[in-house]
Design a protein around this motif. Structure first.
Motif, PDB file in Angstrom:
ATOM      1  N   SER A  41      -3.951  10.131   3.304  1.00  0.00           N
ATOM      2  CA  SER A  41      -4.636  10.517   4.550  1.00  0.00           C
ATOM      3  C   SER A  41      -5.788  10.320   4.937  1.00  0.00           C
ATOM      4  CB  SER A  41      -4.238  11.919   4.677  1.00  0.00           C
ATOM      5  OG  SER A  41      -5.266  12.722   3.565  1.00  0.00           O
ATOM      6  N   GLY A  42      -6.730  10.154   4.201  1.00  0.00           N
ATOM      7  CA  GLY A  42      -8.148   9.444   4.354  1.00  0.00           C
ATOM      8  C   GLY A  42      -8.227   8.197   4.755  1.00  0.00           C
ATOM      9  N   ARG A  43      -7.252   7.214   4.220  1.00  0.00           N
ATOM     10  CA  ARG A  43      -7.205   5.881   4.616  1.00  0.00           C
ATOM     11  C   ARG A  43      -6.438   5.841   6.030  1.00  0.00           C
ATOM     12  NH1 ARG A  43      -5.875   5.543  -0.856  1.00  0.00           N
ATOM     13  NH2 ARG A  43      -3.898   5.892  -0.521  1.00  0.00           N
ATOM     14  N   ASP A  44      -5.481   6.695   6.320  1.00  0.00           N
ATOM     15  CA  ASP A  44      -5.038   6.634   7.902  1.00  0.00           C
ATOM     16  C   ASP A  44      -6.218   7.150   8.855  1.00  0.00           C
ATOM     17  OD1 ASP A  44      -2.600   5.719   6.727  1.00  0.00           O
ATOM     18  OD2 ASP A  44      -1.575   7.962   6.797  1.00  0.00           O
ATOM     19  N   ALA A  45      -6.936   8.055   8.357  1.00  0.00           N
ATOM     20  CA  ALA A  45      -8.039   8.270   8.957  1.00  0.00           C
ATOM     21  C   ALA A  45      -9.091   7.061   9.471  1.00  0.00           C
ATOM     22  CB  ALA A  45      -8.645   9.453   8.717  1.00  0.00           C
ATOM     23  N   ALA A  46      -9.333   6.328   8.202  1.00  0.00           N
ATOM     24  CA  ALA A  46     -10.215   5.223   8.393  1.00  0.00           C
ATOM     25  C   ALA A  46      -9.753   4.337   9.231  1.00  0.00           C
ATOM     26  CB  ALA A  46     -10.440   4.777   6.777  1.00  0.00           C
ATOM     27  N   TYR A  47      -8.508   4.069   9.099  1.00  0.00           N
ATOM     28  CA  TYR A  47      -7.684   3.049   9.999  1.00  0.00           C
ATOM     29  C   TYR A  47      -7.783   3.464  11.463  1.00  0.00           C
ATOM     30  CZ  TYR A  47      -5.278   0.883   5.789  1.00  0.00           C
ATOM     31  OH  TYR A  47      -4.921   0.485   4.852  1.00  0.00           O
ATOM     32  N   GLU A  48      -7.721   4.682  11.690  1.00  0.00           N
ATOM     33  CA  GLU A  48      -7.708   5.119  13.170  1.00  0.00           C
ATOM     34  C   GLU A  48      -9.021   4.948  13.687  1.00  0.00           C
ATOM     35  OE1 GLU A  48      -6.538   6.478  16.824  1.00  0.00           O
ATOM     36  OE2 GLU A  48      -5.421   5.773  14.961  1.00  0.00           O
ATOM     37  N   ALA A  49     -10.339   5.131  12.637  1.00  0.00           N
ATOM     38  CA  ALA A  49     -11.382   5.044  13.152  1.00  0.00           C
ATOM     39  C   ALA A  49     -12.019   3.741  13.443  1.00  0.00           C
ATOM     40  CB  ALA A  49     -12.503   5.808  12.025  1.00  0.00           C
ATOM     41  N   TRP A  50     -11.356   2.850  12.598  1.00  0.00           N
ATOM     42  CA  TRP A  50     -11.658   1.331  12.600  1.00  0.00           C
ATOM     43  C   TRP A  50     -11.080   0.856  14.010  1.00  0.00           C
ATOM     44  CZ3 TRP A  50     -14.426  -1.580   9.123  1.00  0.00           C
ATOM     45  CH2 TRP A  50     -14.192  -3.090   9.591  1.00  0.00           C
ATOM     46  N   ARG A  51      -9.819   1.228  14.577  1.00  0.00           N
ATOM     47  CA  ARG A  51      -9.051   0.940  15.575  1.00  0.00           C
ATOM     48  C   ARG A  51      -9.933   1.145  16.991  1.00  0.00           C
ATOM     49  NH1 ARG A  51      -6.079   2.889  19.445  1.00  0.00           N
ATOM     50  NH2 ARG A  51      -6.469   4.938  18.401  1.00  0.00           N
ATOM     51  N   LYS A  52     -10.866   2.665  16.852  1.00  0.00           N
ATOM     52  CA  LYS A  52     -11.472   2.976  17.750  1.00  0.00           C
ATOM     53  C   LYS A  52     -12.874   2.154  17.718  1.00  0.00           C
ATOM     54  CE  LYS A  52      -9.383   7.362  17.914  1.00  0.00           C
ATOM     55  NZ  LYS A  52      -9.547   9.136  17.650  1.00  0.00           N
ATOM     56  N   GLY A  53     -13.171   1.399  16.673  1.00  0.00           N
ATOM     57  CA  GLY A  53     -14.505   0.510  16.781  1.00  0.00           C
ATOM     58  C   GLY A  53     -15.597   1.437  15.868  1.00  0.00           C
ATOM     59  N   GLU A  54     -15.037   2.486  15.416  1.00  0.00           N
ATOM     60  CA  GLU A  54     -16.070   3.471  14.443  1.00  0.00           C
ATOM     61  C   GLU A  54     -16.130   2.713  13.094  1.00  0.00           C
ATOM     62  OE1 GLU A  54     -14.622   7.351  15.175  1.00  0.00           O
ATOM     63  OE2 GLU A  54     -15.039   7.326  17.156  1.00  0.00           O
ATOM     64  N   ARG A  55     -16.574   1.406  13.069  1.00  0.00           N
ATOM     65  CA  ARG A  55     -16.694   0.836  11.699  1.00  0.00           C
ATOM     66  C   ARG A  55     -17.272   1.674  10.557  1.00  0.00           C
ATOM     67  NH1 ARG A  55     -15.853  -5.239  12.395  1.00  0.00           N
ATOM     68  NH2 ARG A  55     -14.356  -5.323  13.834  1.00  0.00           N
ATOM     69  N   ALA A  56     -18.452   2.112  10.909  1.00  0.00           N
ATOM     70  CA  ALA A  56     -19.401   2.818   9.994  1.00  0.00           C
ATOM     71  C   ALA A  56     -18.775   3.970   9.288  1.00  0.00           C
ATOM     72  CB  ALA A  56     -20.710   3.027  10.488  1.00  0.00           C
ATOM     73  N   SER A  57     -17.937   4.682  10.190  1.00  0.00           N
ATOM     74  CA  SER A  57     -17.268   5.855   9.947  1.00  0.00           C
ATOM     75  C   SER A  57     -16.003   5.845   9.135  1.00  0.00           C
ATOM     76  CB  SER A  57     -16.944   6.635  11.130  1.00  0.00           C
ATOM     77  OG  SER A  57     -16.026   7.889  10.929  1.00  0.00           O
ATOM     78  N   ALA A  58     -15.413   4.639   9.407  1.00  0.00           N
ATOM     79  CA  ALA A  58     -14.242   4.184   8.637  1.00  0.00           C
ATOM     80  C   ALA A  58     -14.885   3.722   7.225  1.00  0.00           C
ATOM     81  CB  ALA A  58     -13.527   3.125   9.182  1.00  0.00           C
ATOM     82  N   LEU A  59     -15.650   2.997   7.256  1.00  0.00           N
ATOM     83  CA  LEU A  59     -16.270   2.560   5.768  1.00  0.00           C
ATOM     84  C   LEU A  59     -16.718   3.687   5.015  1.00  0.00           C
ATOM     85  CD1 LEU A  59     -16.855   0.449   3.886  1.00  0.00           C
ATOM     86  CD2 LEU A  59     -19.267   0.323   4.955  1.00  0.00           C
TER      87      LEU A  59
END
Length: 209
Positions: A41-59
């Protein structure tokens, strides 16, 4: 029970040590692999943040995870954020993934070895026991009765049974643990592949814009 086992001779002692080693390694590996595929679930949230351009948040999200998948995904995201060349980054991810799999695979070969050697030791004990029984029969010069011979034979066969009792759990556990390591390896490749797909999609979208 203990008295019966001790009649199997020194081979029983060796098998008892192998059994202790096997049980210890099984427990250690189960604890080592616990949660290795967790945190999806955490990785799915990170993928979604990455897709939105929120790279720092995803990392930051994947860095908070504790599974091998989170660690390999964190390395992939860090490399992309740093602008590393895809070839160099792929090579780094390969050795990091191999390192994770090597750690998870540690001691599984030992379990396989126990599963392979134990029945052979049991058979060795049986053969030695049978030799001893027939030697006693020969020395008795026909005076030995059937019950004496039968007693020697069942004591000899005891080591074969003990060898199988040790070998079966070891072999089965090694196979199941090896399969789980393979699953983790596939999951790591899938996790990185999904990230790279998102990265490529973002790049294509930027070019079209």
């Amino acid at each position: 029970m203990i008295s019966t086992l001790t009649r199997g001779g020194p081979v029983i002692g060796v098998l008892a040590v192998l059994s202790l080693i096997s049980v210890t390694l099984i427990v250690v590996k189960l604890l080592d692999m616990r949660g290795a595929l967790g945190g999806q679930s955490g990785r799915d949230a990170a993928y979604e943040a990455w897709r939105k351009g929120e790279r720092a948040s995803a990392l930051k999200t994947v860095e908070a995870g504790k599974s091998p998948l989170d660690r390999i995904l964190s390395a992939a995201m860090s490399g992309l954020i740093a602008g590393r060349r895809r070839t160099a980054l792929t090579e780094e991810l390969e050795w990091r993934g191999n390192q994770e799999l090597d750690r998870l695979s540690r001691h599984i070969r030992t379990l396989e070895l126990v599963g392979m050697v134990s029945p052979l030791l049991g058979l060795l004990g049986t053969v030695l026991g049978m030799i001893s029984s027939f030697q006693e029969l020969a020395l008795a010069e026909g005076a030995a009765n059937a019950s004496l011979l039968a007693g020697g034979i069942w004591q000899a066969l005891l080591t074969t049974a003990a060898g199988l009792v040790v070998a079966i759990p070891s072999a089965v556990s090694a196979s199941l643990l090896g399969t789980r390591v393979d699953r983790i390896g596939v999951a790591m490749e899938t996790a990185v592949g999904r990230l790279m797909t998102l990265e490529d999609a973002d790049g294509e979208a930027a070019e079209e814009a």
